[in-house]
Design a protein around this motif. Structure first.
Motif: not given
Length: 777
Positions: A327, A330-332, A723, A746, A749-752, A763, A766
């Motif tokens: 994660y 690369n969370p995606y 978040y 979003n 563009d927070e990553t959570y 996740v 995005p």
């Protein structure tokens, strides 16, 4: 059986919720805000995918229209979806009505109508429900396909303890035999939502602890009207929504119809590293929903409806999440060997309704319905260094770096993919009689449902992974089948009686509900019954301020799969029981509308149902617990007198949860639960803020959702960070009935991470951008 007090809301004939009149987007938005401040498997066998499913035609007979209600009906020249011209036929199947009916509730409730939905055109049910205080959501796929919803702190897993309905009909695939919501109605096609919490939900079973969420489909208009909307955005996302309908004199009565199509497609926001030298790819999703209604009004007080619809979904979604390290990298991403994971599903729904008004004081409504749902989730099942050494996938694989490397296609190994093929059918009849006499408004109703849940024979694909010279190859070894499973059925009969007693400023609503369920699990069977009662009330302090309060029992029943052999009767599961209290106030103070409510729920014999999603291998009663909290919502328009609108609304939820005793399972998300620990996935604090600028032809809005941290396991050893997500939208009326719009979800563009279920870090989406146009004619 047991008896106690229960707050129950009696609603005899509140107006039904419908879309606004066809006006410019900004006019509708501004008028609504001013008036309504009272409430704010990528399957390797692609031939089994959607194919011709979405092209099926429906033969329909008659359809009961949702009665037409709007804000701003003073403009009689503007006839549209909200033009009300007939009896209020659908109100017995609403759980609230419109925002104007909320002050009469003996408990807390919210109505999300078209004026709210048209500000962002959300397609994800999680985004829609977040604006309601006391509603907790746990997203999973990023698209809202499998709702995990909690009302007032109850277990959100697969929404199994929330009563989900569409147009007043239970919509879980089998609400008694297997209540897990692997299907939720398509949120993007809905005209509105009603959320009824706690002390107002006794009438609407089977689960009466947390409350009710009622999806409201598009109604038949009273004259010929049509709507088209299309948008395009990030990840090649396409959303199209079209409906057309009307009414006409026919054969001495009035015939109505509505035809609707909703289609949502996207390449997806996850990236899979492909093997065998193929290029990397995304994980696409497709969901199509069609609906047709016909209605016939025989005369004043006689109305018939037949509705049919079908949903088809083909989505490359996976049960496997990510390790913490992956994660962070690369969370995606998605693991390469989840490449074949795919959900292939379809749902059909039918109902026939008849409403009869015998007199001003007596009316009857009856509905027969049939819901069918089929799904085949092809998903990763086992991984190992060889076929003789495998581990069931889940969060447990993250403790072994070799297994994770095999999932990523970086190490020689072996894995299996299994088709989880299920079929569900739920059919029944529900009816109610409403009788007004003196100061009493008595509502008597019943519901009989037959559920059938089948685990169909499955197959298993087995693969070897070979890494050589920097190239990974994958080959299928063999296909294995399975034996037949035992069927799982349930038959349920439930009846209620509530009385709304008008004592002037004071109104009281006592109620009682009886439930009887017969379960069958192959040759094993069991029967359960229960009686719950409650009392709710309102008191009008003034024309603009009122109090409400109530105390009520609730229950949640086990499923058919948990039924054991007769010899094990002593070990059978008990239904979960609850006792809930709430007190609150609502009203308007200096142009600011508000509602504030305190709630307290005591839980006994808490149920956890077996689920691959939750990692719980066997259903169990796990002890006692408690939930209490405070819900606040306020709204106003700072620009209502300045020629433009500045609508602002806010909701806040403060929650305390506690296991008071626990015999939690050894595995799964509740493992380690003990007295004093908090419930997983229930944050202590949530808020939703929305504001806008509304001019004559243009409008723009911001929506901020924030939630605090929460635990992800019963032992409170793992925590989900707090978040927030900010969304923006804008609209411009090009001409009469034509509006262009854009939105960004979003925005920052927070990553959570929004969940650790199932099987690892999940996740949130995005930043996603889209533009579109709507046309009403």
């Amino acid at each position: 059986m047991r008896l106690a007090l229960n707050n129950y809301v009696k609603i005899s004939h509140p107006p039904a919720l419908l879309p606004d009149e066809i006006e410019s987007h900004s006019q509708v938005a501004k008028r609504a805000e001013n008036t309504n401040n009272t409430n704010n498997t990528n399957n390797t066998n692609k031939q089994i995918r959607m194919k011709t499913n979405t092209k099926r035609a429906f033969s329909l007979l008659a359809s009961l229209a949702l009665s037409l209600t709007s804000f701003g009906q003073e403009e009689e020249k503007k006839k549209g979806w909200a033009d009300k011209a007939g009896p209020d036929y659908l109100s017995p199947f609403n759980v609230i009505g419109t925002k104007a009916d909320i002050p009469a509730l003996k408990g807390s409730g919210s109505v999300i109508d078209k004026s709210d939905l048209d500000k962002f055109y959300y397609t994800d049910i999680n985004d829609i429900l977040r604006q309601v205080p006391g509603v907790y959501v746990r997203p999973e796929t990023g698209y809202g396909f499998f709702p995990n919803v909690s009302l007032r702190g109850i277990d959100p897993n697969r929404s199994a303890k929330v009563t989900l309905m569409e147009d007043g009909i239970p919509t879980a695939p089998t609400p008694y035999a297997d209540p897990s919501a692997y299907y939720g109605p398509t949120a993007g096609r809905m005209a509105g939502f009603e959320v009824l919490k706690g002390s107002s939900s006794l009438k609407h079973g089977p689960n009466t602890t947390g409350g009710v969420i009622n999806y409201l489909s598009t109604p038949i208009p009273n004259q010929q009207l049509s709507h088209l909307r299309a948008s395009y955005g990030t990840d090649n996302e396409r959303v199209a929504h079209a409906y057309s309908g009307g009414r006409t004199d026919f054969g001495g009565g009035k015939l109505g119809y509505l035809l609707e199509l909703y289609d949502h497609r996207s390449d997806g926001f996850h990236t899979l590293k492909s093997l065998n030298g193929a290029p990397d790819r995304n994980a696409p999703i497709e969901r199509t929903d069609i609906l047709l209604k016909l209605s016939y009004e025989f005369g004043e007080g006689d109305y018939l409806e037949f509705k049919a619809g079908r949903m088809d979904m083909d989505a490359d979604v996976s049960y496997q999440g990510l390790s913490k390290a992956d994660y962070a990298a690369n969370p995606y991403q998605r693991y390469a060997n989840t490449d074949t994971d795919n959900m292939d599903a379809d749902q059909t729904r039918y109902y026939l309704r008849y409403n009869k008004e015998f007199s001003d004081s007596l009316s009857m409504s009856a509905t027969v319905f049939l819901n069918e749902f089929n799904r085949n989730w092809l998903k990763l099942a086992k991984v190992g260094t060889s076929s003789a050494s495998t581990t069931k996938v889940g969060k447990g694989v993250y403790a072994d770096a070799t297994l994770v490397s095999i999932l990523k296609g970086e190490t020689n190994g072996y894995y299996e993919v299994k088709s989880n093929d299920r079929s569900y059918e739920s059919k029944g009849i529900l009816a109610n009689f409403d009788y007004k006499v003196g100061i009493n408004d008595i509502d008597v109703g019943f519901r009989y449902i037959e559920d059938d849940y089948d685990k169909n024979p499955y197959y298993t694909d087995k693969y070897t992974v070979t890494v050589a010279g920097g190239t990974t190859t994958r080959s299928k070894v063999v296909d294995d089948g399975s034996a037949n499973y035992a069927y799982k059925d349930a038959e349920a009969f439930e009846a209620y009686i509530v009385d709304d007693i008008d004592l002037g400023a004071l109104s009281l609503t006592p109620g009682v509900r009886y439930s009887s369920i017969d379960y069958a699990n192959g040759t094993n069977s069991r029967s359960l019954d229960d009686v719950i009662i409650g009392l709710g009330g309102t008191y009008e302090l003034s024309d603009t301020l009122g109090l409400f309060s109530g105390i009520h029992q609730g229950h949640t029943f086990p499923d058919a799969e948990s039924v054991a052999a007769p010899a094990a009767d002593d070990g059978q599961l008990d239904q979960e029981e609850s006792l809930s209290f709430e007190i609150g106030a609502r009203g308007i103070f200096s142009d600011v509308s508000f509602e504030i409510a305190y709630f307290n729920t005591q839980l006994k014999d808490m149920l956890v149902l077996s689920s691959l999603n939750s990692g719980v291998p066997g259903s169990a009663n796990i002890g006692e617990g408690s939930v209490d909290g405070l819900e606040v919502q306020v709204a106003t328009d700072f620009g209502s007198d300045g020629g433009f609108g500045i609508p602002v609304s806010a909701s806040f939820t403060f929650t305390n949860t506690e296991f008071e005793s626990s015999t939690a399972p050894d595995t799964g998300y509740l493992s380690g639960a003990s007295a004093g620990n908090e419930f997983p996935y229930i944050p202590d604090f949530m808020m939703n803020l929305r504001g806008g600028l509304v001019f004559d032809k243009a409008s723009t809005y911001l929506n901020l959702h924030y939630q605090g941290s929460s635990y992800t396991d019963g032992g409170n050893t793992s925590e989900l960070n707090k978040y927030g997500s900010l969304d923006w939208s804008a609209f411009y009326d090009v001409s009469d009935g034509v509006t262009v719009f854009t939105k960004v979800t979003n925005l920052t563009d927070e990553t959570y991470v929004h969940s650790m279920l199932p099987d690892g870090y999940r996740v949130g989406k995005p930043r996603t951008f889209s533009v579109g146009m709507s046309y009403d004619f």
